[in-house]
Design a protein around this motif. Structure first.
Motif, PDB file in Angstrom:
ATOM      1  N   ALA A  95      13.452  -2.039  24.357  1.00 20.11           N
ATOM      2  CA  ALA A  95      14.627  -1.161  24.401  1.00 20.11           C
ATOM      3  C   ALA A  95      14.513  -0.024  23.389  1.00 20.11           C
ATOM      4  O   ALA A  95      15.179   1.002  23.527  1.00 20.11           O
ATOM      5  N   LEU A  96      13.678  -0.207  22.355  1.00 26.86           N
ATOM      6  CA  LEU A  96      13.501   0.820  21.327  1.00 26.86           C
ATOM      7  C   LEU A  96      12.242   1.659  21.540  1.00 26.86           C
ATOM      8  O   LEU A  96      11.852   2.429  20.665  1.00 26.86           O
ATOM      9  N   ALA A  97      11.613   1.492  22.698  1.00 21.60           N
ATOM     10  CA  ALA A  97      10.345   2.186  22.944  1.00 21.60           C
ATOM     11  C   ALA A  97      10.477   3.700  22.793  1.00 21.60           C
ATOM     12  O   ALA A  97       9.572   4.372  22.299  1.00 21.60           O
ATOM     13  N   ASN A  98      11.614   4.236  23.209  1.00 15.95           N
ATOM     14  CA  ASN A  98      11.827   5.680  23.118  1.00 15.95           C
ATOM     15  C   ASN A  98      12.796   6.059  22.014  1.00 15.95           C
ATOM     16  O   ASN A  98      13.271   7.193  21.948  1.00 15.95           O
ATOM     17  N   HIS A  99      13.099   5.093  21.155  1.00 17.43           N
ATOM     18  CA  HIS A  99      14.035   5.335  20.056  1.00 17.43           C
ATOM     19  C   HIS A  99      13.282   5.932  18.867  1.00 17.43           C
ATOM     20  O   HIS A  99      12.140   5.535  18.592  1.00 17.43           O
ATOM     21  N   PRO A 100      13.878   6.882  18.152  1.00 19.34           N
ATOM     22  CA  PRO A 100      13.199   7.434  16.974  1.00 19.34           C
ATOM     23  C   PRO A 100      12.876   6.346  15.955  1.00 19.34           C
ATOM     24  O   PRO A 100      13.722   5.512  15.626  1.00 19.34           O
ATOM     25  N   ARG A 101      11.650   6.359  15.474  1.00 17.76           N
ATOM     26  CA  ARG A 101      11.239   5.398  14.467  1.00 17.76           C
ATOM     27  C   ARG A 101      11.627   5.868  13.074  1.00 17.76           C
ATOM     28  O   ARG A 101      11.824   7.056  12.853  1.00 17.76           O
ATOM     29  N   ILE A 102      11.667   4.943  12.130  1.00 18.12           N
ATOM     30  CA  ILE A 102      11.714   5.318  10.720  1.00 18.12           C
ATOM     31  C   ILE A 102      10.310   5.080  10.176  1.00 18.12           C
ATOM     32  O   ILE A 102       9.709   4.025  10.406  1.00 18.12           O
ATOM     33  N   ALA A 103       9.768   6.073   9.486  1.00 18.91           N
ATOM     34  CA  ALA A 103       8.398   6.002   8.983  1.00 18.91           C
ATOM     35  C   ALA A 103       8.395   5.746   7.483  1.00 18.91           C
ATOM     36  O   ALA A 103       9.313   6.151   6.765  1.00 18.91           O
ATOM     37  N   ILE A 104       7.360   5.050   7.024  1.00 17.97           N
ATOM     38  CA  ILE A 104       7.109   4.900   5.593  1.00 17.97           C
ATOM     39  C   ILE A 104       5.733   5.482   5.318  1.00 17.97           C
ATOM     40  O   ILE A 104       4.770   5.171   6.014  1.00 17.97           O
ATOM     41  N   ARG A 105       5.644   6.333   4.334  1.00 13.24           N
ATOM     42  CA  ARG A 105       4.413   7.090   4.091  1.00 13.24           C
ATOM     43  C   ARG A 105       3.785   6.741   2.750  1.00 13.24           C
ATOM     44  O   ARG A 105       4.458   6.612   1.744  1.00 13.24           O
ATOM     45  N   GLY A 106       2.475   6.556   2.776  1.00 16.63           N
ATOM     46  CA  GLY A 106       1.703   6.371   1.554  1.00 16.63           C
ATOM     47  C   GLY A 106       0.488   7.280   1.582  1.00 16.63           C
ATOM     48  O   GLY A 106       0.031   7.674   2.663  1.00 16.63           O
ATOM     49  N   ASP A 107      -0.037   7.628   0.427  1.00 20.56           N
ATOM     50  CA  ASP A 107      -1.219   8.487   0.340  1.00 20.56           C
ATOM     51  C   ASP A 107      -2.402   7.676  -0.160  1.00 20.56           C
ATOM     52  O   ASP A 107      -2.250   6.646  -0.817  1.00 20.56           O
ATOM     53  N   ILE A 108      -3.637   8.142   0.124  1.00 20.46           N
ATOM     54  CA  ILE A 108      -4.808   7.294  -0.102  1.00 20.46           C
ATOM     55  C   ILE A 108      -5.906   7.963  -0.911  1.00 20.46           C
ATOM     56  O   ILE A 108      -6.930   7.322  -1.190  1.00 20.46           O
ATOM     57  N   ASP A 109      -5.745   9.216  -1.318  1.00 19.66           N
ATOM     58  CA  ASP A 109      -6.831   9.915  -2.013  1.00 19.66           C
ATOM     59  C   ASP A 109      -6.779   9.681  -3.515  1.00 19.66           C
ATOM     60  O   ASP A 109      -5.740   9.367  -4.091  1.00 19.66           O
ATOM     61  N   ALA A 110      -7.939   9.839  -4.153  1.00 19.89           N
ATOM     62  CA  ALA A 110      -8.081   9.654  -5.594  1.00 19.89           C
ATOM     63  C   ALA A 110      -8.337  10.988  -6.279  1.00 19.89           C
ATOM     64  O   ALA A 110      -8.338  12.046  -5.636  1.00 19.89           O
ATOM     65  N   LEU A 111      -8.561  10.934  -7.590  1.00 20.31           N
ATOM     66  CA  LEU A 111      -8.723  12.144  -8.406  1.00 20.31           C
ATOM     67  C   LEU A 111     -10.098  12.188  -9.071  1.00 20.31           C
ATOM     68  O   LEU A 111     -10.699  11.145  -9.345  1.00 20.31           O
ATOM     69  N   PRO A 112     -10.590  13.393  -9.389  1.00 22.94           N
ATOM     70  CA  PRO A 112     -11.873  13.523 -10.100  1.00 22.94           C
ATOM     71  C   PRO A 112     -11.707  13.255 -11.602  1.00 22.94           C
ATOM     72  O   PRO A 112     -11.842  14.157 -12.438  1.00 22.94           O
ATOM     73  N   ILE A 113     -11.393  12.002 -11.932  1.00 19.50           N
ATOM     74  CA  ILE A 113     -11.161  11.577 -13.310  1.00 19.50           C
ATOM     75  C   ILE A 113     -11.978  10.313 -13.565  1.00 19.50           C
ATOM     76  O   ILE A 113     -12.054   9.433 -12.706  1.00 19.50           O
ATOM     77  N   GLN A 114     -12.598  10.233 -14.729  1.00 17.78           N
ATOM     78  CA  GLN A 114     -13.385   9.057 -15.075  1.00 17.78           C
ATOM     79  C   GLN A 114     -12.476   7.892 -15.449  1.00 17.78           C
ATOM     80  O   GLN A 114     -11.559   8.046 -16.256  1.00 17.78           O
ATOM     81  N   ASP A 115     -12.717   6.739 -14.849  1.00 16.54           N
ATOM     82  CA  ASP A 115     -11.949   5.536 -15.163  1.00 16.54           C
ATOM     83  C   ASP A 115     -12.416   5.002 -16.514  1.00 16.54           C
ATOM     84  O   ASP A 115     -13.581   4.629 -16.687  1.00 16.54           O
ATOM     85  N   GLU A 116     -11.504   4.950 -17.473  1.00 14.65           N
ATOM     86  CA  GLU A 116     -11.840   4.535 -18.834  1.00 14.65           C
ATOM     87  C   GLU A 116     -11.343   3.146 -19.176  1.00 14.65           C
ATOM     88  O   GLU A 116     -11.460   2.695 -20.322  1.00 14.65           O
ATOM     89  N   LYS A 117     -10.799   2.424 -18.182  1.00 13.41           N
ATOM     90  CA  LYS A 117     -10.257   1.093 -18.447  1.00 13.41           C
ATOM     91  C   LYS A 117     -11.370   0.044 -18.506  1.00 13.41           C
ATOM     92  O   LYS A 117     -12.377   0.161 -17.802  1.00 13.41           O
ATOM     93  N   SER A 118     -11.156  -0.968 -19.297  1.00 13.63           N
ATOM     94  CA  SER A 118     -12.068  -2.118 -19.351  1.00 13.63           C
ATOM     95  C   SER A 118     -11.425  -3.271 -18.579  1.00 13.63           C
ATOM     96  O   SER A 118     -10.830  -4.180 -19.155  1.00 13.63           O
ATOM     97  N   VAL A 119     -11.522  -3.190 -17.258  1.00 11.12           N
ATOM     98  CA  VAL A 119     -10.932  -4.207 -16.391  1.00 11.12           C
ATOM     99  C   VAL A 119     -11.938  -4.576 -15.308  1.00 11.12           C
ATOM    100  O   VAL A 119     -12.862  -3.817 -15.010  1.00 11.12           O
ATOM    101  N   ALA A 120     -11.742  -5.726 -14.705  1.00  6.75           N
ATOM    102  CA  ALA A 120     -12.663  -6.193 -13.669  1.00  6.75           C
ATOM    103  C   ALA A 120     -12.635  -5.291 -12.432  1.00  6.75           C
ATOM    104  O   ALA A 120     -13.614  -5.211 -11.696  1.00  6.75           O
TER     105      ALA A 120
END
Length: 425
Positions: A95-120
């Motif tokens: 019944a909702l096939a043509n109903h407007p959806r609600i979207a949730i958005r996330g981004d996936i790109d990283a930055l040109p920064i050196q990781d300085e953490k000491s973690v696994a």
């Protein structure tokens, strides 16, 4: 003595209220139960993404990995052009096939920064890391869809929903949202929600604000063209470095004297490129920076001032001055109704003390704003600072998060989607 009809009506109403409350508590309890069950996998996903970052424009492997995870939920998935970014739909009733959806958005790109953490889970890519939390954002989107899928398959979803996950590339270059919109990410979408991690807020805290949420941002490039020569004879040159420094000093001074103090504007120069030898005056110099503003009028007036500064610099130094605008993003304007939706949902699945109202908009920018030129939307800030980790600033080599925040955001998104389709809302 009470009238029998009135008494009966009151009693019936109380029973109805208790029934509704019980119904609501059931799916809230289901979200919390599912989050406890799935939470370990979310942390593992976030750490995998943190270890394998990809820069803006190169997010093909990240896209494929996230596609594989969402495909396990048996959802229809579309990968955007160039193999970067994807959308996945969950429609639980025909019944909702043509109903407007609600979207949730996330981004996936990283930055040109050196990781300085000491973690696994330290970045395995030299000079590249998730220093802005996009690994968390992507994980939260997947997690929210997993929560909704689990409720659906266990029969604990209170009513039908129509949701879309948008995982976009290239937010850091303000190109990813337009890329996804071009590839129909907003087709059949009626509203869109997003988040951004916030190391200034504690885990368990959600920052909300109606209307202006972030500033508009323009990338600036100013090129100074002169005539170089020997450093011993500057009088025989038109020195572009002199022009460059004059322009910066004058622009910094003039902008804040010409713009109304009530109109927040931030001009910052982050790059100067000039010369190749200490004893040679070069022919050209280039600077790059950003202009951030909260109103259309303040932006227009500032650009006029910068043109005036360029003309004055050209007269004083004999150099040609060329101002060019690069990529830009409008400000994020949060829809009040969707902020109320997030507020009510946070109280349900987190607690009333979790909501922190934001007094002033951020002067940072977000290409999430491009979606809002098409549909109403809202973004919230997710507290990621814990007692031991999560307080380092964004865009730094030591940035990290308290991973308990992932479950908070996933539950908030899932509850907001369910509440969005509440028949009584």
């Amino acid at each position: 003595m009470a009238d029998p009809e009135t008494a009966g009506s009151d009693t019936f109403g109380s029973e109805t209220s208790r029934s509704d409350a019980s119904h609501s508590e059931a799916w809230i309890e289901a979200i919390n139960d599912a989050a406890k069950e799935l939470g370990g996998g979310w942390i593992a996903l976030r750490r995998y993404l943190h270890q394998h970052p990809e820069l803006s424009g190169h997010e093909t492997l990240t896209t494929q990995y996230l596609k594989t995870l969402l495909a396990k939920l048996d959802l229809p998935i579309r990968v955007a052009g160039d193999g970067r970014g994807l959308i996945a739909d969950m429609v639980t009733d025909k019944a909702l096939a043509n109903h407007p959806r609600i979207a949730i958005r996330g981004d996936i790109d990283a930055l040109p920064i050196q990781d300085e953490k000491s973690v696994a889970y330290h970045s395995t890519v030299d000079g590249v890391m998730h220093a802005c939390g996009h690994d968390v954002h992507a994980t939260v989107i997947v997690a929210a869809m997993q929560l909704l899928s689990q409720l659906q398959h266990t029969g604990r979803l209170p009513w039908p929903i129509a949701a879309r996950a948008i995982l976009q590339p290239a937010e850091e270059t303000a190109e990813g949202a337009l890329h996804m919109i071009h590839h129909h990410a907003l087709a059949d979408v009626g509203a869109v929600l997003a988040l951004h991690v916030d190391p200034t807020r504690q885990v368990g805290c959600v920052g909300l604000r109606e209307h202006a949420f972030t500033a508009a941002c323009d990338m600036l490039e100013v090129r100074f063209i002169g005539s170089g020569g020997h450093a011993a004879r500057p009088h025989l040159t038109n020195d572009p470095i002199d022009a460059c420094t004059r322009w910066i000093q004058s622009a910094y001074r003039r902008v804040h004297r010409a713009i109304n103090a009530h109109d927040t504007v931030v001009l910052s120069i982050g790059m100067i490129d000039a010369g190749h030898s200490p004893n040679v005056i070069p022919d050209t110099a280039t600077i790059k920076g950003t202009l951030r503003s909260l109103s259309v009028e303040a932006r227009r007036r500032t650009l006029e001032v910068l043109e005036d500064v360029g003309e004055a610099t050209a007269r004083e130094t004999g150099c040609e001055v060329r101002l060019r605008l690069g990529s830009s993003a409008p400000g994020v304007m949060n829809d009040p109704a969707l902020i109320r939706l997030l507020h009510d949902s946070a109280i349900q699945v987190l607690n009333p003390a979790s909501v922190d109202w934001i007094d002033e908009p951020s002067m940072g920018s977000e290409d999430f704003s491009f979606y809002l030129e098409h549909v109403p939307g809202a973004m919230f800030r997710l507290g990621v600072a814990g007692d031991q980790v999560g307080g380092a600033p964004l865009h730094t080599g030591n940035f990290d998060v308290d991973e308990h925040a992932i479950a908070h955001a996933a539950k908030l998104f899932a509850a907001s989607i369910i509440n969005y389709f509440d028949p009584d809302r």
